[in-house]
Design an enzyme around this catalytic site. Structure first.
Site, short mmCIF file in Angstrom:
data_model
loop_
_atom_site.label_atom_id
_atom_site.label_comp_id
_atom_site.label_asym_id
_atom_site.label_seq_id
_atom_site.Cartn_x
_atom_site.Cartn_y
_atom_site.Cartn_z
N LYS A 1 0.87 -1.17 0.00
CA LYS A 1 0.00 0.00 0.00
C LYS A 1 0.91 1.22 0.00
CE LYS A 1 -3.43 2.70 2.40
NZ LYS A 1 -4.00 3.09 3.71
N GLY B 1 -8.55 9.47 9.64
CA GLY B 1 -8.95 9.53 11.05
C GLY B 1 -10.02 10.55 11.37
N GLY C 1 -11.16 8.22 6.33
CA GLY C 1 -12.23 9.17 6.63
C GLY C 1 -13.58 8.56 6.91
N THR D 1 -9.39 3.56 11.89
CA THR D 1 -9.69 4.33 13.10
C THR D 1 -11.09 4.09 13.63
OG1 THR D 1 -8.17 6.06 12.34
CG2 THR D 1 -9.71 6.65 14.09
#
Length: 257
Positions: free
Chosen positions: A97, A158, A185, A207
């Site tokens: 990634k 986050g 997000g 998150t």
């Protein structure tokens, strides 16, 4: 495998990718990842002890998942390429990634450096999944150099704000030639379902699961939301309308004469 999520010729049953940061413990992370059903789990290369697996984060990952090293913390193409090479030399998968993030406040990826790094890594035989701003022009350039997916952010990392960049992501979905994974997000399962209903091939969540009061329960909720969103997209959503339309036929209705 019905409706498999296919990346670089490899099929996965789950369309929920998960991260490994921000958990209170490795044990909590392990239990949440298992509940998520995720088959691709991303880990920052800098968090992995390449010399030993005893007590290392990788010892707590569920079996039969693809470990996806990420270049988190890299600010330039050169740093990202060097990190990916180090991970491969240390025995990690040659899937990566790709993150190139010089912005310390909003953690926005650098499009120019990301494209540079992607081209180099693909040429060296890596399977590259780049994290990017939702830019349809950049998307096509990354596809052209051979990236296996494109991973646009929905909102800053986050932030939990959901699909704030929905319109750009919609264009990317429409023109995608490789799988599109909405990353960063997403703060609630409903955000994940919305991304899947839009036509994204998968989502990546960290998150929102790791910092939930109950990460295991939240992981299950995201798993179900992704499955529901994919089912809805495949079933065919009705178009939005400005005016109302009766759901029952008006023929045969009783009216006063």
């Amino acid at each position: 495998m019905r409706d498999a999520f296919v990346v670089a010729g490899r099929a996965f049953g789950s369309r929920l990718l998960t991260g490994t940061g921000k958990y209170d413990s490795f044990e909590a992370m392990r239990d949440a990842l298992a509940a998520s059903g995720s088959e691709i789990v991303t880990v920052a290369v800098r968090r992995i002890d390449l010399d030993s697996s005893d007590g290392d984060i990788t010892a707590f990952l569920p079996e039969n998942v693809l470990l996806l090293p990420n270049t988190s913390g890299c600010e330039t193409a050169e740093e990202a390429v060097r990190t990916a090479r180090l991970a491969r030399a240390g025995g990690l998968p040659d899937w990566v990634k790709l993150e190139v993030i010089p912005d310390p406040r909003y953690l926005l990826p650098d499009p120019v450096e990301t494209l540079r790094a992607a081209a180099t890594l693909v040429e060296e035989g890596f399977t590259v999944l780049p994290y990017v701003l939702p830019d349809p022009v950049l998307q096509k350039k990354l596809e052209e150099v051979g990236c296996a997916t494109v991973m646009p952010l929905a909102a800053p990392i986050g932030s939990g704000r959901g699909l704030k960049l929905r319109d750009s992501i919609r264009i990317m979905v429409e023109q995608a030639e490789v799988p599109l994974v909405v990353d960063a997000g997403l703060g609630a399962p409903s955000h994940a379902a919305e991304a899947m209903e839009l036509g994204a091939d998968a989502v990546l969540v960290n998150t929102a699961i790791a910092r939930a009061d109950d990460p295991v329960a939240m992981a299950r909720a995201f798993r179900l939301a992704v499955e529901a969103g994919r089912e809805a997209f495949a079933a065919g959503l009705i178009p939005e309308q400005d005016s109302a339309e009766a759901s029952s036929p008006l023929t045969g209705a009783i009216h006063e004469s």
